[in-house]
Write a protein that holds these residues in place. Structure first.
Motif, short mmCIF file in Angstrom:
data_model
loop_
_atom_site.label_atom_id
_atom_site.label_comp_id
_atom_site.label_asym_id
_atom_site.label_seq_id
_atom_site.Cartn_x
_atom_site.Cartn_y
_atom_site.Cartn_z
N ASP A 156 18.17 -17.17 -3.33
CA ASP A 156 19.16 -16.11 -3.58
C ASP A 156 18.46 -14.79 -3.92
OD1 ASP A 156 21.09 -17.97 -3.20
OD2 ASP A 156 21.53 -18.27 -5.34
N THR A 157 17.50 -14.87 -4.85
CA THR A 157 16.85 -13.63 -5.27
C THR A 157 15.88 -13.13 -4.19
OG1 THR A 157 15.49 -12.56 -6.95
CG2 THR A 157 15.20 -14.90 -6.76
N ALA A 158 15.23 -14.06 -3.49
CA ALA A 158 14.29 -13.65 -2.44
C ALA A 158 15.01 -12.83 -1.37
CB ALA A 158 13.64 -14.88 -1.82
N SER A 159 16.21 -13.29 -0.99
CA SER A 159 16.91 -12.59 0.09
C SER A 159 17.49 -11.26 -0.40
CB SER A 159 18.01 -13.48 0.67
OG SER A 159 18.88 -13.89 -0.35
N SER A 160 17.79 -11.17 -1.69
CA SER A 160 18.33 -9.91 -2.21
C SER A 160 17.25 -8.84 -2.30
CB SER A 160 18.93 -10.11 -3.60
OG SER A 160 19.81 -11.20 -3.59
N PHE A 161 16.02 -9.25 -2.50
CA PHE A 161 14.93 -8.29 -2.74
C PHE A 161 13.93 -8.17 -1.61
CE2 PHE A 161 16.26 -8.13 -7.13
CZ PHE A 161 15.84 -6.88 -7.53
N ARG A 162 14.13 -8.86 -0.53
CA ARG A 162 13.18 -8.86 0.60
C ARG A 162 11.78 -9.24 0.11
NH1 ARG A 162 9.72 -6.00 3.81
NH2 ARG A 162 10.08 -6.20 6.04
N ARG A 163 11.69 -10.48 -0.26
CA ARG A 163 10.42 -10.97 -0.80
C ARG A 163 10.00 -12.28 -0.15
NH1 ARG A 163 11.44 -9.77 -7.15
NH2 ARG A 163 10.59 -7.66 -7.13
N ALA A 164 8.72 -12.55 -0.30
CA ALA A 164 8.22 -13.89 0.03
C ALA A 164 7.98 -14.61 -1.28
CB ALA A 164 6.92 -13.79 0.81
N PHE A 165 8.52 -15.81 -1.38
CA PHE A 165 8.28 -16.61 -2.58
C PHE A 165 7.41 -17.81 -2.23
CE2 PHE A 165 11.33 -14.33 -5.06
CZ PHE A 165 10.93 -14.56 -6.36
#
Ligand code: ADP
Length: 326
Positions: A156-165
Protein backbone atom coordinates in the motif's frame (compact mmCIF):
# COMPACT_ATOMS: atom_id res chain seq x y z
CA UNK A 1 0.75 -43.23 37.49
CA UNK A 2 3.00 -42.66 34.47
CA UNK A 3 4.70 -39.27 34.44
CA UNK A 4 5.47 -37.31 31.31
CA UNK A 5 7.09 -33.90 30.77
CA UNK A 6 7.24 -31.33 27.99
CA UNK A 7 9.85 -28.68 27.19
CA UNK A 8 10.62 -26.14 24.46
CA UNK A 9 14.18 -25.79 23.18
CA UNK A 10 15.83 -23.36 20.77
CA UNK A 11 13.82 -20.63 19.02
CA UNK A 12 10.21 -20.23 20.12
CA UNK A 13 7.37 -20.42 17.60
CA UNK A 14 3.70 -19.57 17.59
CA UNK A 15 1.90 -22.88 18.12
CA UNK A 16 3.90 -23.97 21.14
CA UNK A 17 1.16 -22.83 23.54
CA UNK A 18 -1.58 -24.79 21.75
CA UNK A 19 0.80 -27.80 21.89
CA UNK A 20 1.30 -27.31 25.63
CA UNK A 21 -2.45 -27.11 26.17
CA UNK A 22 -3.05 -30.32 24.26
CA UNK A 23 -0.17 -31.99 26.10
CA UNK A 24 -1.77 -31.36 29.50
CA UNK A 25 -5.25 -32.39 28.42
CA UNK A 26 -4.22 -35.50 26.50
CA UNK A 27 -1.79 -36.67 29.20
CA UNK A 28 -4.59 -36.59 31.76
CA UNK A 29 -6.92 -38.31 29.30
CA UNK A 30 -4.36 -41.11 29.00
CA UNK A 31 -4.03 -41.44 32.77
CA UNK A 32 -0.64 -39.74 33.08
CA UNK A 33 0.57 -36.88 35.27
CA UNK A 34 1.95 -34.11 33.06
CA UNK A 35 4.93 -31.93 34.05
CA UNK A 36 6.34 -28.71 32.62
CA UNK A 37 10.07 -28.17 32.26
CA UNK A 38 10.69 -24.41 32.22
CA UNK A 39 13.52 -22.81 30.16
CA UNK A 40 14.33 -25.80 27.94
CA UNK A 41 17.37 -27.90 28.79
CA UNK A 42 18.48 -25.25 31.26
CA UNK A 43 15.39 -26.07 33.32
CA UNK A 44 16.17 -29.77 33.19
CA UNK A 45 19.62 -29.09 34.67
CA UNK A 46 18.33 -26.56 37.22
CA UNK A 47 15.43 -28.80 38.25
CA UNK A 48 12.89 -26.22 37.11
CA UNK A 49 10.29 -28.97 36.64
CA UNK A 50 6.77 -28.65 37.96
CA UNK A 51 3.51 -30.57 37.87
CA UNK A 52 1.08 -29.20 35.29
CA UNK A 53 -2.64 -28.73 35.85
CA UNK A 54 -5.64 -27.85 33.68
CA UNK A 55 -5.72 -24.31 34.99
CA UNK A 56 -2.14 -23.72 33.81
CA UNK A 57 -3.25 -24.00 30.21
CA UNK A 58 -6.53 -22.10 30.40
CA UNK A 59 -6.61 -19.30 27.87
CA UNK A 60 -3.20 -19.93 26.30
CA UNK A 61 -4.49 -21.13 22.93
CA UNK A 62 -4.46 -17.63 21.49
CA UNK A 63 -1.00 -16.66 22.68
CA UNK A 64 2.22 -16.79 20.67
CA UNK A 65 5.53 -17.79 22.24
CA UNK A 66 5.59 -20.40 24.97
CA UNK A 67 4.20 -20.27 28.47
CA UNK A 68 6.98 -22.55 29.72
CA UNK A 69 9.65 -20.47 27.96
CA UNK A 70 12.47 -21.75 25.78
CA UNK A 71 16.24 -21.56 25.94
CA UNK A 72 19.48 -22.61 24.33
CA UNK A 73 21.77 -24.42 26.72
CA UNK A 74 25.51 -24.69 26.37
CA UNK A 75 25.66 -26.80 29.54
CA UNK A 76 23.44 -29.51 28.04
CA UNK A 77 26.19 -30.32 25.53
CA UNK A 78 28.29 -31.47 28.50
CA UNK A 79 27.62 -35.05 29.72
CA UNK A 80 28.13 -34.00 33.36
CA UNK A 81 25.16 -31.63 33.16
CA UNK A 82 23.07 -34.13 31.23
CA UNK A 83 23.60 -36.57 34.12
CA UNK A 84 22.25 -33.94 36.54
CA UNK A 85 19.28 -33.38 34.22
CA UNK A 86 18.57 -37.12 34.09
CA UNK A 87 18.69 -37.41 37.87
CA UNK A 88 16.23 -34.52 38.26
CA UNK A 89 13.73 -36.31 36.05
CA UNK A 90 14.35 -39.73 37.62
CA UNK A 91 13.90 -38.35 41.14
CA UNK A 92 10.42 -37.23 40.10
CA UNK A 93 9.66 -40.53 38.39
CA UNK A 94 9.36 -38.92 34.94
CA UNK A 95 10.08 -41.47 32.22
CA UNK A 96 8.84 -39.73 29.09
CA UNK A 97 9.64 -36.38 27.53
CA UNK A 98 8.23 -34.38 24.64
CA UNK A 99 10.59 -31.83 23.10
CA UNK A 100 9.44 -28.98 20.88
CA UNK A 101 12.52 -27.78 18.99
CA UNK A 102 14.78 -28.13 15.99
CA UNK A 103 17.29 -30.72 14.85
CA UNK A 104 19.95 -29.43 17.29
CA UNK A 105 17.58 -30.05 20.19
CA UNK A 106 16.77 -33.55 18.92
CA UNK A 107 20.45 -34.38 18.57
CA UNK A 108 20.93 -33.41 22.22
CA UNK A 109 17.91 -35.49 23.22
CA UNK A 110 19.20 -38.57 21.47
CA UNK A 111 22.40 -38.46 23.51
CA UNK A 112 20.33 -37.92 26.61
CA UNK A 113 18.16 -40.94 25.82
CA UNK A 114 21.14 -43.25 25.34
CA UNK A 115 22.69 -42.10 28.61
CA UNK A 116 19.56 -41.98 30.79
CA UNK A 117 17.00 -44.30 29.19
CA UNK A 118 14.40 -41.53 29.37
CA UNK A 119 12.20 -41.84 26.27
CA UNK A 120 11.45 -38.85 24.15
CA UNK A 121 9.54 -37.78 21.08
CA UNK A 122 10.54 -34.64 19.19
CA UNK A 123 8.07 -32.26 17.56
CA UNK A 124 9.67 -30.18 14.76
CA UNK A 125 9.18 -26.54 15.70
CA UNK A 126 10.83 -23.74 13.78
CA UNK A 127 9.51 -21.04 11.50
CA UNK A 128 12.47 -21.67 9.16
CA UNK A 129 10.83 -24.96 8.03
CA UNK A 130 14.32 -26.36 7.54
CA UNK A 131 14.19 -29.75 9.26
CA UNK A 132 14.93 -32.72 7.04
CA UNK A 133 12.22 -35.39 6.82
CA UNK A 134 9.19 -33.22 7.56
CA UNK A 135 7.30 -31.01 5.14
CA UNK A 136 5.93 -28.95 8.00
CA UNK A 137 7.31 -27.52 11.23
CA UNK A 138 5.12 -25.98 13.89
CA UNK A 139 4.96 -22.17 13.62
CA UNK A 140 5.50 -21.87 9.88
CA UNK A 141 1.91 -21.04 8.92
CA UNK A 142 1.61 -18.28 11.53
CA UNK A 143 4.93 -16.81 10.37
CA UNK A 144 3.77 -16.90 6.74
CA UNK A 145 0.56 -15.10 7.65
CA UNK A 146 2.49 -12.41 9.52
CA UNK A 147 4.77 -11.92 6.52
CA UNK A 148 1.74 -11.80 4.20
CA UNK A 149 0.13 -9.05 6.29
CA UNK A 150 3.40 -7.12 6.40
CA UNK A 151 3.95 -7.31 2.64
CA UNK A 152 0.32 -6.38 1.91
CA UNK A 153 0.72 -3.27 4.10
CA UNK A 154 4.06 -2.38 2.60
CA UNK A 155 2.58 -2.67 -0.89
CA UNK A 156 0.00 0.00 0.00
CA UNK A 157 2.67 2.49 0.99
CA UNK A 158 5.07 1.47 -1.79
CA UNK A 159 2.47 2.22 -4.45
CA UNK A 160 1.50 5.53 -2.85
CA UNK A 161 5.09 6.78 -2.79
CA UNK A 162 6.60 5.21 -5.92
CA UNK A 163 9.15 3.16 -4.10
CA UNK A 164 10.94 -0.13 -4.24
CA UNK A 165 10.68 -2.13 -1.04
CA UNK A 166 13.15 -4.84 -0.22
CA UNK A 167 11.69 -7.10 2.44
CA UNK A 168 13.98 -9.48 4.29
CA UNK A 169 12.43 -12.59 5.83
CA UNK A 170 13.89 -15.04 8.32
CA UNK A 171 14.83 -18.63 7.49
CA UNK A 172 18.58 -18.81 8.09
CA UNK A 173 19.99 -20.59 5.02
CA UNK A 174 16.58 -21.89 3.96
CA UNK A 175 14.58 -19.85 1.45
CA UNK A 176 11.20 -21.42 2.27
CA UNK A 177 9.60 -18.42 3.99
CA UNK A 178 10.88 -15.99 1.35
CA UNK A 179 9.82 -18.15 -1.58
CA UNK A 180 6.30 -18.94 -0.37
CA UNK A 181 5.82 -15.29 0.67
CA UNK A 182 7.08 -13.92 -2.64
CA UNK A 183 4.82 -16.23 -4.66
CA UNK A 184 1.72 -15.61 -2.56
CA UNK A 185 2.14 -11.86 -2.26
CA UNK A 186 2.85 -11.25 -5.94
CA UNK A 187 6.37 -9.88 -5.44
CA UNK A 188 8.42 -8.88 -8.47
CA UNK A 189 11.67 -10.30 -7.15
CA UNK A 190 12.51 -13.26 -4.90
CA UNK A 191 16.09 -13.90 -3.91
CA UNK A 192 16.87 -17.08 -1.95
CA UNK A 193 19.98 -19.25 -1.60
CA UNK A 194 18.36 -22.16 -3.50
CA UNK A 195 17.65 -20.13 -6.66
CA UNK A 196 20.67 -18.05 -7.67
CA UNK A 197 19.55 -14.96 -9.60
CA UNK A 198 21.64 -12.02 -10.71
CA UNK A 199 19.43 -8.98 -10.04
CA UNK A 200 21.10 -6.96 -12.80
CA UNK A 201 19.39 -9.23 -15.33
CA UNK A 202 16.05 -7.61 -14.50
CA UNK A 203 17.24 -4.16 -15.58
CA UNK A 204 15.91 -3.99 -19.15
CA UNK A 205 12.59 -5.52 -18.21
CA UNK A 206 12.03 -3.29 -15.19
CA UNK A 207 12.96 -0.17 -17.19
CA UNK A 208 10.34 -1.13 -19.74
CA UNK A 209 7.76 -1.70 -16.97
CA UNK A 210 8.56 1.71 -15.46
CA UNK A 211 8.07 3.39 -18.87
CA UNK A 212 4.66 1.72 -19.04
CA UNK A 213 3.71 3.11 -15.64
CA UNK A 214 4.89 0.67 -12.97
CA UNK A 215 5.16 2.72 -9.81
CA UNK A 216 6.44 0.26 -7.18
CA UNK A 217 8.47 -2.88 -6.76
CA UNK A 218 8.39 -5.50 -4.05
CA UNK A 219 11.49 -7.66 -3.63
CA UNK A 220 11.50 -10.45 -1.03
CA UNK A 221 14.94 -11.63 0.04
CA UNK A 222 15.94 -14.36 2.42
CA UNK A 223 18.15 -13.42 5.38
CA UNK A 224 20.68 -16.10 4.39
CA UNK A 225 21.83 -13.99 1.42
CA UNK A 226 22.55 -10.90 3.54
CA UNK A 227 22.03 -8.67 0.50
CA UNK A 228 18.94 -6.57 1.27
CA UNK A 229 20.88 -3.28 1.30
CA UNK A 230 22.71 -4.16 -1.88
CA UNK A 231 19.42 -4.89 -3.66
CA UNK A 232 17.90 -1.61 -2.45
CA UNK A 233 20.97 0.23 -3.70
CA UNK A 234 20.57 -1.43 -7.09
CA UNK A 235 16.99 -0.13 -7.40
CA UNK A 236 18.20 3.38 -6.49
CA UNK A 237 21.27 3.50 -8.70
CA UNK A 238 20.21 1.48 -11.70
CA UNK A 239 16.50 2.28 -11.89
CA UNK A 240 16.36 5.64 -10.12
CA UNK A 241 13.70 4.27 -7.78
CA UNK A 242 13.67 5.47 -4.19
CA UNK A 243 14.12 2.35 -2.07
CA UNK A 244 13.57 1.13 1.45
CA UNK A 245 14.67 -1.98 3.25
CA UNK A 246 12.29 -3.62 5.68
CA UNK A 247 13.75 -6.36 7.86
CA UNK A 248 10.80 -8.20 9.36
CA UNK A 249 12.94 -9.87 12.05
CA UNK A 250 11.45 -11.30 15.19
CA UNK A 251 7.90 -10.18 14.58
CA UNK A 252 7.73 -13.25 12.32
CA UNK A 253 8.11 -15.50 15.36
CA UNK A 254 5.30 -14.14 17.48
CA UNK A 255 1.60 -13.45 17.17
CA UNK A 256 -1.68 -15.20 17.58
CA UNK A 257 -1.26 -18.82 16.33
CA UNK A 258 -3.07 -19.48 13.03
CA UNK A 259 -5.86 -22.05 12.85
CA UNK A 260 -3.50 -24.39 10.98
CA UNK A 261 -0.78 -24.15 13.64
CA UNK A 262 -3.31 -24.77 16.41
CA UNK A 263 -4.58 -27.86 14.62
CA UNK A 264 -1.08 -29.11 13.77
CA UNK A 265 -0.02 -28.57 17.39
CA UNK A 266 -2.89 -30.80 18.51
CA UNK A 267 -2.08 -33.48 15.96
CA UNK A 268 1.68 -33.47 16.60
CA UNK A 269 1.21 -33.79 20.37
CA UNK A 270 -1.42 -36.50 20.07
CA UNK A 271 0.84 -38.60 17.84
CA UNK A 272 3.85 -37.95 20.08
CA UNK A 273 2.08 -39.10 23.25
CA UNK A 274 0.58 -42.14 21.50
CA UNK A 275 4.06 -43.08 20.24
CA UNK A 276 5.61 -42.86 23.70
CA UNK A 277 2.81 -44.99 25.10
CA UNK A 278 3.35 -47.56 22.35
CA UNK A 279 7.03 -47.83 23.33
CA UNK A 280 8.71 -45.68 20.67
CA UNK A 281 11.66 -44.36 22.63
CA UNK A 282 13.58 -41.86 20.55
CA UNK A 283 11.87 -40.56 17.46
CA UNK A 284 10.63 -37.39 15.82
CA UNK A 285 7.06 -37.06 14.63
CA UNK A 286 7.20 -35.80 11.05
CA UNK A 287 4.55 -34.67 8.59
CA UNK A 288 5.24 -35.58 4.99
CA UNK A 289 3.03 -36.03 1.97
CA UNK A 290 0.01 -35.21 4.14
CA UNK A 291 0.70 -38.03 6.61
CA UNK A 292 2.28 -38.27 10.02
CA UNK A 293 5.16 -40.67 10.43
CA UNK A 294 8.00 -41.26 12.86
CA UNK A 295 11.63 -40.80 11.89
CA UNK A 296 14.88 -41.51 13.67
CA UNK A 297 17.08 -38.65 14.82
CA UNK A 298 19.62 -39.58 12.16
CA UNK A 299 17.00 -39.23 9.45
CA UNK A 300 16.14 -35.69 10.54
CA UNK A 301 19.47 -34.42 11.84
CA UNK A 302 22.16 -35.99 9.66
CA UNK A 303 21.09 -34.59 6.33
CA UNK A 304 20.41 -30.95 5.57
CA UNK A 305 16.91 -29.95 4.60
CA UNK A 306 16.23 -29.51 0.89
CA UNK A 307 13.43 -27.29 -0.29
CA UNK A 308 10.62 -29.15 -2.04
CA UNK A 309 11.47 -29.45 -5.74
CA UNK A 310 7.94 -28.63 -6.93
CA UNK A 311 7.97 -25.38 -4.97
CA UNK A 312 11.45 -24.56 -6.23
CA UNK A 313 10.31 -25.09 -9.81
CA UNK A 314 7.41 -22.72 -9.27
CA UNK A 315 9.87 -20.13 -8.00
CA UNK A 316 12.36 -20.70 -10.80
CA UNK A 317 9.60 -20.22 -13.35
CA UNK A 318 7.92 -17.25 -11.67
CA UNK A 319 11.05 -15.23 -10.91
CA UNK A 320 13.37 -16.07 -13.80
CA UNK A 321 14.60 -12.76 -15.26
CA UNK A 322 14.03 -14.28 -18.72
CA UNK A 323 10.31 -14.62 -17.90
CA UNK A 324 9.94 -11.01 -16.74
CA UNK A 325 6.97 -9.45 -18.54
CA UNK A 326 8.11 -6.32 -20.40
P1 ADP B 1 17.48 -26.07 17.27
O1 ADP B 1 16.92 -27.12 18.16
O2 ADP B 1 16.48 -25.03 16.90
O3 ADP B 1 18.23 -26.67 16.08
P2 ADP B 1 20.00 -25.42 18.54
O4 ADP B 1 20.82 -26.04 17.47
O5 ADP B 1 20.40 -24.09 19.08
O6 ADP B 1 18.49 -25.22 18.14
O7 ADP B 1 19.95 -26.48 19.76
C1 ADP B 1 19.17 -26.21 20.89
C2 ADP B 1 19.85 -26.82 22.10
O8 ADP B 1 19.99 -28.24 21.92
C3 ADP B 1 21.26 -26.33 22.35
O9 ADP B 1 21.28 -25.11 23.03
C4 ADP B 1 21.83 -27.46 23.19
O10 ADP B 1 21.42 -27.35 24.53
C5 ADP B 1 21.14 -28.70 22.62
N1 ADP B 1 22.04 -29.38 21.67
C6 ADP B 1 22.26 -29.11 20.37
N2 ADP B 1 23.15 -29.96 19.83
C7 ADP B 1 23.54 -30.79 20.84
C8 ADP B 1 24.44 -31.89 20.93
N3 ADP B 1 25.15 -32.30 19.87
N4 ADP B 1 24.57 -32.51 22.14
C9 ADP B 1 23.87 -32.09 23.20
N5 ADP B 1 23.00 -31.08 23.18
C10 ADP B 1 22.82 -30.42 22.02
Amino acid sequence: MDKIAILCSGGDVSGMNPAIKRFVEYSFAKGMQPFFVYNGYEGLIDNNIREAHYEDVAGIMTRGGTKIRSARSIRFKDATYRAIAAKNLQDKGITKLIVLGGDGSFRGMERFYHESGISFCGIPSTIDNDINGTDYCLGVDTALNIIKNAIDSIRDTASSFRRAFVIETMGRDCGYLALVSAITSGAEVCLIPEIPIDITQYKGCFESQIRKGRDYFIAVVSEGLKNANEVAQWFEEELGFESRVSILGHLQRGGNPSVYDRLMAYKFVTHAIDALLEGKNNSVICYSKSHFNFKSIDEVALNPYRLDEELLNLGREQFAPSHCQM
